[in-house]
Scaffold this active site. Structure first.
Site, PDB file in Angstrom:
ATOM      1  N   ILE A 139      -3.902  14.587   5.302  1.00 53.22           N
ATOM      2  CA  ILE A 139      -2.882  14.860   4.271  1.00 53.22           C
ATOM      3  C   ILE A 139      -2.274  13.523   3.825  1.00 53.22           C
ATOM      4  CG2 ILE A 139      -0.681  15.995   3.760  1.00 53.22           C
ATOM      5  CD1 ILE A 139      -1.214  17.912   6.090  1.00 53.22           C
ATOM      6  N   LYS A 208       4.908  10.418  15.098  1.00 50.92           N
ATOM      7  CA  LYS A 208       4.702  10.680  13.659  1.00 50.92           C
ATOM      8  C   LYS A 208       6.035  10.974  12.973  1.00 50.92           C
ATOM      9  CE  LYS A 208       0.023  12.412  14.496  1.00 50.92           C
ATOM     10  NZ  LYS A 208      -0.725  13.576  14.986  1.00 50.92           N
TER      11      LYS A 208
HETATM   12  N1  HSE Z   1      -4.132  13.852  18.605  1.00 52.88           N
HETATM   13  C1  HSE Z   1      -3.668  13.906  17.273  1.00 52.88           C
HETATM   14  C2  HSE Z   1      -3.457  15.350  16.879  1.00 52.88           C
HETATM   15  C3  HSE Z   1      -4.652  13.260  16.346  1.00 52.88           C
HETATM   16  O1  HSE Z   1      -3.983  16.229  17.574  1.00 52.88           O
HETATM   17  O2  HSE Z   1      -2.757  15.605  15.919  1.00 52.88           O
HETATM   18  C4  HSE Z   1      -4.153  13.157  14.924  1.00 52.88           C
HETATM   19  O3  HSE Z   1      -3.111  12.239  14.816  1.00 52.88           O
END
Ligand code: HSE
Ligand code: NDP
Length: 443
Positions: A139, A208
């Site tokens: 995305i 994130k």
């Molecule tokens: N391990 C991460 C997830 C990978 O499952 O979202 C993507 O950033």
């Protein structure tokens, strides 16, 4: 500026993501050349074990075990850091930036932990750091926040940011499959981090969320300044109870800003979402992000959040920006409002005290199946001014016990934490209670 006629790409890391990037760039070399008017070359790649079988064919002469040599190679224009972790990845990133190169990274842990240092190094040495793949896989949420939504002040951003957790929760609901078996599949499919605890304990989503908060509000919020809970204690009982109450359970990251107090909060936790909410219906490895801005209103983004191809798509979009930088000298828009805020004299937001965050709550307790238990628990909630909305008792997995599920009316984190601590001390409570939040988002 001397425009290169050939742009060389160096990959540090050729695992799940690196091989995806190699495969899709190799496949689209003619289109990329036609589009940018410059030849691209997959020049070198660093790996740990050059003998490991790979899904892409790479001449042995292009492979090395020395990632720093790739990062500082004078022939390499764009360095893709796809190793992961925060040690060698940090060295590689800083070395490449110090050499004035463009670094493309999918590494959210690195950015969350060392973002200040990385952007300072890029600025000082004339390098660039691009990180579209670091949040929500395929995305283009970084571009959306940085460019598409630049006119907005963001009051609420929330979303499913970890593909592994969404994949696990979805299969637990749909198949009733055991958690450990599904996690093993997520690893096999290349969704999970090398250290899967980062996924299931909520840290990856927290990294994130920190990046999104920086993009939206210009401040770095560290994971120890957030509420971070994972999914590893969620059982079939919770999923079934949530469904009975009209909800789905999703691991959400939630970033709020109150412009009246100029406070922001960032949190990651499993959340009961009403069944008909858009995000409640985003399943498997898909991610979704709802962004509310004061100009545009709410926009929602959905797509694959992990895995080789989706992540490669995001890395290649950064490579395209890097080519534009190298060939047309076009700068990427400043990545966060902090620089603009400083120019405009606006004050950076403060962190809201975590104890003030308000929510409705879901509490599951494993208790002795005997008289007086409910009364003891109700006394504690009353003492903390936590108001109970519903109570359900059902058989627990162990024979001597019952599962007691409470939902509450709106309360705050301080009061609910106090309640949990006191409940856990009761003799009739056999395991630490599980706390989930109920999400009623007003967009
Ligand atoms: N391990 C991460 C997830 C990978 O499952 O979202 C993507 O950033
Ligand atoms: P992998 O573990 O699959 O790949 C890591 C790569 O780094 C491997 O090629 C490995 O070499 C190489 N490597 C490890 N140590 C060294 C070393 N000392 N020197 C040189 N190379 C080394 O990870 P992923 O591809 O899954 O993830 C890479 C990054 O992308 C991480 O930051 C991750 O968080 C991020 N990311 C991953 C997503 C996904 O869906 N997998 C999605 C979004 C971001 P070798 O192959 O020889 O072992």
């Amino acid at each position: 500026m001397n425009k290169p006629t050939v742009i060389n790409i160096g990959l540090c890391g050729l695992g799940t993501v690196g091989q995806g990037v190699w495969k899709h760039i190799e496949r689209s070399l003619p289109e990329l050349k036609a589009r940018f008017g410059v030849k691209l070359e997959l020049y070198r790649a660093a790996v740990k074990d050059p003998k490991k079988p790979r899904s892409v064919e790479i001449p042995a002469s292009k492979l090395t075990t020395d990632a720093l040599a790739v990062a500082t190679d004078p022939h390499v224009h764009i360095v893709c850091e796809l190793i992961g972790g925060t040690t060698l990845a940090r060295d590689v990133t800083l070395a490449a930036l110090k050499a004035g190169k463009i670094v493309v990274s999918a590494n959210k842990a690195l950015l969350c932990e060392h973002g200040v240092e990385i952007f300072a190094a890029a600025k000082k040495h004339g390098g660039h750091f691009l990180f579209e793949a670091s949040v929500a896989g395929g995305i283009p949420i970084i571009k959306a926040l940085r460019e598409g939504l630049i006119a907005n002040r963001f009051t609420l951003i929330y979303g499913i940011l970890n593909g592994t957790c969404n994949y696990i929760l979805t299969r637990m609901v749909k198949e009733g499959a055991p958690y450990a078996e599904i996690l093993a599949d997520a690893k096999r499919l290349g969704y999970a981090e090398a250290d899967e605890a980062l996924d299931v304990q909520g840290w990856d989503a927290a990294h994130k969320a920190s990046i999104l908060a920086y993009l939206a509000h210009g401040v770095w919020v560290k994971t120890d300044q957030m509420i971070v809970d994972g999914i590893s204690r969620i059982t079939q009982t919770d999923l079934k109870m949530a469904a009975q109450l009209g909800y789905c359970i999703k691991l959400l990251a939630v970033i709020t800003r109150d412009f009246a107090t100029n406070e922001i909060s960032v949190r990651v936790h499993p959340t009961l979402l009403p069944k008909d909410a858009v995000l409640a219906n985003v399943n498997s490895v898909f991610n979704a992000i709802s962004v509310t801005g004061d100009v545009v209103g709410t926009t929602t983004y959905i797509g694959r959040g992990a895995g080789q191809d989706a992540t490669a798509s995001a890395v290649i979009s950064d490579i395209a920006d890097a080519i534009t930088l190298l060939t047309a000298g076009k700068a990427v828009v400043a990545c966060a409002p902090s620089e603009n805020q400083l120019r405009g004299g606006a004050e950076a937001p403060k962190l809201a005290p975590l104890g003030h965050i308000r929510s409705r709550y879901y509490l599951r307790m494993t208790v002795k199946d005997e008289p007086g238990v409910l009364a003891q628990i109700a006394t504690i909630t009353a003492e903390s001014s936590v108001s109970i909305a519903t109570v359900i008792q059902m058989a627990a997995e162990r024979p001597d016990a019952a599962s007691l599920i409470l939902t509450t009316h709106q309360s705050d984190e301080r009061a609910i934490r106090h309640t949990l601590t006191d409940i856990a001390k009761l003799d009739c409570v056999l395991e630490p209670p599980l706390l989930l939040r109920i999400g009623d988002f007003q967009e």
